[in-house]
Design an enzyme around this catalytic site. Sequence first.
Site, PDB file in Angstrom:
ATOM      1  N   ALA A 110     -32.541  23.482  25.246  1.00 24.27           N
ATOM      2  CA  ALA A 110     -33.912  23.323  25.225  1.00 24.27           C
ATOM      3  C   ALA A 110     -34.703  22.736  23.970  1.00 24.27           C
ATOM      4  CB  ALA A 110     -34.638  24.963  25.052  1.00 24.27           C
ATOM      5  N   PHE A 111     -35.912  22.476  24.201  1.00 21.06           N
ATOM      6  CA  PHE A 111     -36.858  21.625  23.060  1.00 21.06           C
ATOM      7  C   PHE A 111     -36.534  22.316  21.646  1.00 21.06           C
ATOM      8  CE2 PHE A 111     -40.785  23.361  21.583  1.00 21.06           C
ATOM      9  CZ  PHE A 111     -41.196  24.554  22.419  1.00 21.06           C
ATOM     10  N   LYS A 112     -36.247  23.554  21.666  1.00 16.03           N
ATOM     11  CA  LYS A 112     -36.372  24.253  20.229  1.00 16.03           C
ATOM     12  C   LYS A 112     -35.202  23.339  19.443  1.00 16.03           C
ATOM     13  CE  LYS A 112     -38.715  28.289  21.276  1.00 16.03           C
ATOM     14  NZ  LYS A 112     -38.789  28.133  22.907  1.00 16.03           N
ATOM     15  N   ASP A 113     -34.082  22.938  19.930  1.00 20.35           N
ATOM     16  CA  ASP A 113     -33.381  22.327  19.314  1.00 20.35           C
ATOM     17  C   ASP A 113     -33.962  21.118  18.255  1.00 20.35           C
ATOM     18  OD1 ASP A 113     -30.868  23.611  20.071  1.00 20.35           O
ATOM     19  OD2 ASP A 113     -30.820  22.256  21.986  1.00 20.35           O
ATOM     20  N   LEU A 116     -35.123  23.177  15.316  1.00 16.45           N
ATOM     21  CA  LEU A 116     -34.195  24.085  14.558  1.00 16.45           C
ATOM     22  C   LEU A 116     -32.946  23.280  13.972  1.00 16.45           C
ATOM     23  CD1 LEU A 116     -35.119  27.260  16.673  1.00 16.45           C
ATOM     24  CD2 LEU A 116     -35.334  26.888  14.158  1.00 16.45           C
TER      25      LEU A 116
END
Length: 462
Positions: A110-113, A116
């Site tokens: 997901a784009f949160k990588d 994060l």
Amino acid sequence: MRYISTRGKAPAQTFEQVLLTGLAPDGGLYVPEQLPSFSKEEMEQMASLSYPELAHKIITPFIDGAINDADLKEIIDRSYASFANKAVAPLHMLGANEWVLELYCGPTLAFKDFALQLLGNLLDYVLKRNNQKVVILGATSGDTGSAALEGCRHSDNVDIFILHPYQRVSEVQRRQMTTVLGDNVHNIAVKGNFDDCQRIVKAAFGDQSFLPEGRQLAAVNSINWARIMAQIVYYFYASVQLGGPHRPVSFSVPTGNFGDIYAGYLAMQMGLPVRQLIVATNSNDILHRFINRNEYGLSELKHTLSPSMDIMVSSNFERYLFDLFGRDGQALAQFMTSSTDGTHSVTPERWEQARKVFASASVNDDVTCEVIKQVYEETEFLIDPHTAVGVKAARECNTDKSVPMITLATAHPVKFADAVTRAGLDTPALPEHLRDLFEREEQYAIVENSKEAVTDFVKSHL
Ligand SMILES: *Cc1c(COP(=O)(O)O)cnc(C)c1O
């Protein structure tokens, strides 16, 4: 560069300080006092840079010397080396002038990588340098938790505790979290819903007396400025691949908490020519109601097929409102703390100003499934339900077909197989590095729905 609070009553902070905290003490969120901007010539040169090189260029002014340049380069390289695609954020064409930006090539799909991986490495670097340890406490309805665990698992100076609502996340999402094993990694399944988890985290941040001497909590949700900063990069990256800065582009952004699209707004403020910025929401439509009708107020939480956008309040919207209120922290504080049961509005002038920047659409579950199916039939390309919300909003709001329209594809469809099945399509296979996810050992604790139960657990596992 200094960072100031949107509520105007907390002292300004350095980059390192905002990296290590959550909300400002006055309840506001930190934003840069001034934004850097890039000239046309600088943006022209961006077209030939790799993703990490571009990230270095964009992020440097925000870090403002807090990390020496060689180390910063190394941190950024390492953060994006784990992505499965060398392009890091590849563009995929759906049709004439219609694109999706694949933001799910990172370790947790997901784009949160994007944010994060970098946040984990920045934290690790700064904490080592300070000989300091922090406790990360976060709540997740799915994607944030696994991305935060992946980002922080290797840091000896971090103990990370992630709360998820017991039996209310999908099996893939749960396993992506609970199979991350390590002495400093703790998954807590709270017997409650996501709001309960968030409430507990907020209460713990407010009273940190349960922690041993010298420890403090650090935040990994999108109130952390470093996450927003990392997300600005891919707006520039996509634009310059499609002819920017000489040709404007438009973006459609599936959003709930306003984190991702706020980064796009900042890219615009930094000089990137953007024609339309489209807020794509599911049936949790507080942002759409504001942009469409100047109504800002809570409505009941709805569980949808795009659960990572199931929110009642969009916390990062406050960062945009701060600008809309002419950076008057006091006026904004009044607006934010006045009753949220009833709806309230901004002045017609301010509303018009917001509508000059943003268009919006709200997309329900039935339409989401239709779009997944339609896009697959048109192009044999499978999109996840969050991305489908974005594609639909893009098609609905597009006012100029001569401008490239880019929808941010925020997750790999395998993470949200329910929606894919409901669209009448076959579930895709897990990517190579997650093939054995369902055989891996899981570890998590099931904890009562109370702040004490959670803080007691944290205390006894440090
Ligand atoms: C978190 C998330 C979103 C929404 O992000 P915002 O921070 O609310 O903009 C959209 N799609 C996916 C897959 C997510 O994980």
